[in-house]
Design a protein around this motif. Sequence first.
Motif, PDB file in Angstrom:
ATOM      1  N   GLU A  91      30.592  -0.329  27.885  1.00 43.92           N
ATOM      2  CA  GLU A  91      29.995  -0.358  26.525  1.00 43.92           C
ATOM      3  C   GLU A  91      29.411  -1.651  25.652  1.00 43.92           C
ATOM      4  O   GLU A  91      29.510  -2.101  24.794  1.00 43.92           O
ATOM      5  CB  GLU A  91      31.396  -0.458  25.629  1.00 43.92           C
ATOM      6  CG  GLU A  91      32.304   0.965  26.060  1.00 43.92           C
ATOM      7  CD  GLU A  91      33.566   0.911  24.946  1.00 43.92           C
ATOM      8  OE1 GLU A  91      34.045  -0.099  24.230  1.00 43.92           O
ATOM      9  OE2 GLU A  91      34.427   1.692  25.287  1.00 43.92           O
ATOM     10  N   ARG A  92      28.471  -2.124  26.756  1.00 47.94           N
ATOM     11  CA  ARG A  92      27.448  -3.032  26.604  1.00 47.94           C
ATOM     12  C   ARG A  92      26.268  -2.584  25.724  1.00 47.94           C
ATOM     13  O   ARG A  92      25.683  -3.233  24.799  1.00 47.94           O
ATOM     14  CB  ARG A  92      27.026  -3.604  27.857  1.00 47.94           C
ATOM     15  CG  ARG A  92      27.999  -4.206  28.682  1.00 47.94           C
ATOM     16  CD  ARG A  92      27.211  -4.704  30.124  1.00 47.94           C
ATOM     17  NE  ARG A  92      28.197  -5.387  30.701  1.00 47.94           N
ATOM     18  CZ  ARG A  92      27.750  -5.694  32.027  1.00 47.94           C
ATOM     19  NH1 ARG A  92      26.846  -5.056  32.700  1.00 47.94           N
ATOM     20  NH2 ARG A  92      28.649  -6.255  33.158  1.00 47.94           N
ATOM     21  N   VAL A  93      26.108  -1.264  26.013  1.00 47.36           N
ATOM     22  CA  VAL A  93      25.013  -0.333  24.934  1.00 47.36           C
ATOM     23  C   VAL A  93      25.683   0.752  24.432  1.00 47.36           C
ATOM     24  O   VAL A  93      26.800   1.497  24.951  1.00 47.36           O
ATOM     25  CB  VAL A  93      23.957   0.121  25.706  1.00 47.36           C
ATOM     26  CG1 VAL A  93      23.283  -1.370  26.513  1.00 47.36           C
ATOM     27  CG2 VAL A  93      24.363   0.901  26.915  1.00 47.36           C
ATOM     28  N   ASP A  94      25.046   1.321  23.312  1.00 48.52           N
ATOM     29  CA  ASP A  94      25.586   2.447  22.822  1.00 48.52           C
ATOM     30  C   ASP A  94      25.201   3.851  23.281  1.00 48.52           C
ATOM     31  O   ASP A  94      25.655   4.985  23.116  1.00 48.52           O
ATOM     32  CB  ASP A  94      25.492   2.497  21.205  1.00 48.52           C
ATOM     33  CG  ASP A  94      26.047   1.321  20.378  1.00 48.52           C
ATOM     34  OD1 ASP A  94      27.374   1.108  20.638  1.00 48.52           O
ATOM     35  OD2 ASP A  94      25.411   0.398  19.818  1.00 48.52           O
ATOM     36  N   GLY A  95      23.923   3.774  23.798  1.00 50.55           N
ATOM     37  CA  GLY A  95      23.161   5.082  24.019  1.00 50.55           C
ATOM     38  C   GLY A  95      22.091   4.374  25.322  1.00 50.55           C
ATOM     39  O   GLY A  95      22.000   3.368  25.588  1.00 50.55           O
ATOM     40  N   MET A  96      21.526   5.428  25.934  1.00 43.35           N
ATOM     41  CA  MET A  96      20.499   5.231  26.827  1.00 43.35           C
ATOM     42  C   MET A  96      19.500   6.352  27.090  1.00 43.35           C
ATOM     43  O   MET A  96      19.904   7.496  26.895  1.00 43.35           O
ATOM     44  CB  MET A  96      21.263   5.157  28.188  1.00 43.35           C
ATOM     45  CG  MET A  96      21.905   6.272  28.840  1.00 43.35           C
ATOM     46  SD  MET A  96      22.673   5.912  30.391  1.00 43.35           S
ATOM     47  CE  MET A  96      23.670   7.567  30.987  1.00 43.35           C
ATOM     48  N   ILE A  97      18.292   5.913  27.733  1.00 42.03           N
ATOM     49  CA  ILE A  97      17.559   6.876  28.136  1.00 42.03           C
ATOM     50  C   ILE A  97      17.771   7.312  29.418  1.00 42.03           C
ATOM     51  O   ILE A  97      17.911   6.661  30.285  1.00 42.03           O
ATOM     52  CB  ILE A  97      16.107   6.648  27.944  1.00 42.03           C
ATOM     53  CG1 ILE A  97      15.661   6.036  26.379  1.00 42.03           C
ATOM     54  CG2 ILE A  97      14.794   7.576  28.280  1.00 42.03           C
ATOM     55  CD1 ILE A  97      14.522   5.375  26.279  1.00 42.03           C
ATOM     56  N   THR A  98      17.931   8.604  29.745  1.00 41.94           N
ATOM     57  CA  THR A  98      18.377   9.086  30.952  1.00 41.94           C
ATOM     58  C   THR A  98      18.067  10.340  31.316  1.00 41.94           C
ATOM     59  O   THR A  98      16.705  10.915  30.851  1.00 41.94           O
ATOM     60  CB  THR A  98      19.959   8.999  30.888  1.00 41.94           C
ATOM     61  OG1 THR A  98      20.407   9.338  31.956  1.00 41.94           O
ATOM     62  CG2 THR A  98      20.582   9.920  29.941  1.00 41.94           C
ATOM     63  N   ASP A  99      18.708  11.203  32.180  1.00 36.05           N
ATOM     64  CA  ASP A  99      18.389  12.620  32.614  1.00 36.05           C
ATOM     65  C   ASP A  99      19.503  13.054  32.399  1.00 36.05           C
ATOM     66  O   ASP A  99      20.739  12.726  32.364  1.00 36.05           O
ATOM     67  CB  ASP A  99      17.781  12.767  33.872  1.00 36.05           C
ATOM     68  CG  ASP A  99      18.575  12.520  35.058  1.00 36.05           C
ATOM     69  OD1 ASP A  99      19.525  13.101  35.277  1.00 36.05           O
ATOM     70  OD2 ASP A  99      17.970  11.317  35.803  1.00 36.05           O
ATOM     71  N   LEU A 100      19.611  14.735  32.434  1.00 37.85           N
ATOM     72  CA  LEU A 100      20.636  15.712  32.069  1.00 37.85           C
ATOM     73  C   LEU A 100      21.625  15.612  33.553  1.00 37.85           C
ATOM     74  O   LEU A 100      22.746  15.806  33.151  1.00 37.85           O
ATOM     75  CB  LEU A 100      20.034  17.091  31.775  1.00 37.85           C
ATOM     76  CG  LEU A 100      19.506  17.091  30.441  1.00 37.85           C
ATOM     77  CD1 LEU A 100      18.938  18.537  30.227  1.00 37.85           C
ATOM     78  CD2 LEU A 100      20.453  16.998  29.356  1.00 37.85           C
ATOM     79  N   VAL A 101      21.068  15.166  34.537  1.00 39.29           N
ATOM     80  CA  VAL A 101      21.948  15.371  35.513  1.00 39.29           C
ATOM     81  C   VAL A 101      22.879  14.039  35.329  1.00 39.29           C
ATOM     82  O   VAL A 101      24.242  14.287  35.586  1.00 39.29           O
ATOM     83  CB  VAL A 101      21.344  15.459  37.057  1.00 39.29           C
ATOM     84  CG1 VAL A 101      22.289  15.147  38.131  1.00 39.29           C
ATOM     85  CG2 VAL A 101      20.338  16.466  37.178  1.00 39.29           C
ATOM     86  N   ARG A 102      22.470  12.818  35.319  1.00 33.80           N
ATOM     87  CA  ARG A 102      23.234  11.729  34.992  1.00 33.80           C
ATOM     88  C   ARG A 102      24.369  11.976  33.813  1.00 33.80           C
ATOM     89  O   ARG A 102      25.306  11.440  33.860  1.00 33.80           O
ATOM     90  CB  ARG A 102      22.439  10.479  34.865  1.00 33.80           C
ATOM     91  CG  ARG A 102      21.381  10.359  35.903  1.00 33.80           C
ATOM     92  CD  ARG A 102      21.193   8.937  36.401  1.00 33.80           C
ATOM     93  NE  ARG A 102      22.393   8.299  36.776  1.00 33.80           N
ATOM     94  CZ  ARG A 102      22.704   7.544  37.972  1.00 33.80           C
ATOM     95  NH1 ARG A 102      22.182   8.661  38.872  1.00 33.80           N
ATOM     96  NH2 ARG A 102      23.620   7.303  38.357  1.00 33.80           N
ATOM     97  N   VAL A 103      23.926  12.507  32.639  1.00 36.40           N
ATOM     98  CA  VAL A 103      24.644  12.914  31.571  1.00 36.40           C
ATOM     99  C   VAL A 103      25.810  13.736  32.091  1.00 36.40           C
ATOM    100  O   VAL A 103      27.116  13.165  31.936  1.00 36.40           O
ATOM    101  CB  VAL A 103      24.066  13.665  30.571  1.00 36.40           C
ATOM    102  CG1 VAL A 103      24.864  14.185  29.452  1.00 36.40           C
ATOM    103  CG2 VAL A 103      22.954  12.732  29.752  1.00 36.40           C
TER     104      VAL A 103
END
Length: 251
Positions: free
Chosen positions: A35-47
Amino acid sequence: MYVAEEYGMFDSLGVDVRLVRYTAHMDCDTALQRERVDGMITDLVRVKRLEEQGVQLDVVTATNAYWQLLTNRNARIVSLKHLDDKMLAMTRFSATALLADRAVRMGGLTPERVFRIQINDVGIRLRMIENNSMDAMLLTEPQATAARLGKHRVLMDTRKQDICLGAVAFRAEVLEDKMRKKQVDIFLKAYNMACDTINKNGITTYKALIASYCNVGESVVDSIPKDLRFAHAAPPRKKDIELAESWLNRQ
């Protein structure tokens, strides 16, 4: 994101956005989980992987990110079948791992014969093909362009396979709060403004910014495909979500 921040688009709409940079997906995951960040740029596999681990996420938009599989110009790999007994850099439980498996299947190879090497930092990954210490790897822009400028060969491109795995995700609890949900909506409005601005002006207009944030030379930015376009925020496609889920279920 960088354009929206640098050109005051977030501020102009009254949303407080602070971009935190990491060079590896795993570091983004850790920051989100703690919870150091609210969101992230990532990919669907990691999601989907994080959701399996109990982290509730909402994907607020897909992105136009694409991956290319590049092979070292000195490795004599001219087709996917030549990946046999070669080292391929990727990150476990990510889009690059899914795509590495796909490349192995397309090449008709036995999985154990292609050595998947986990190199999480994209800058280090790029340097490994530049200094001939890696046979092949999966990269996004602008690192893919840097590798192509080094005469390394592209053997696979997700755009040609109609695969779109890029995503921006927020912790679900953030969007459950009405005030914070409103802030995310404004954030996406600024995101769309930035997309329009880049599409209008061309990506090379921002080459100093990209060079600084992504640690590549301005000449690399000059060589990024001119037809690269950025789409407005929109949910990921069902087929891409299902691709990520089905791959994870086989692991």
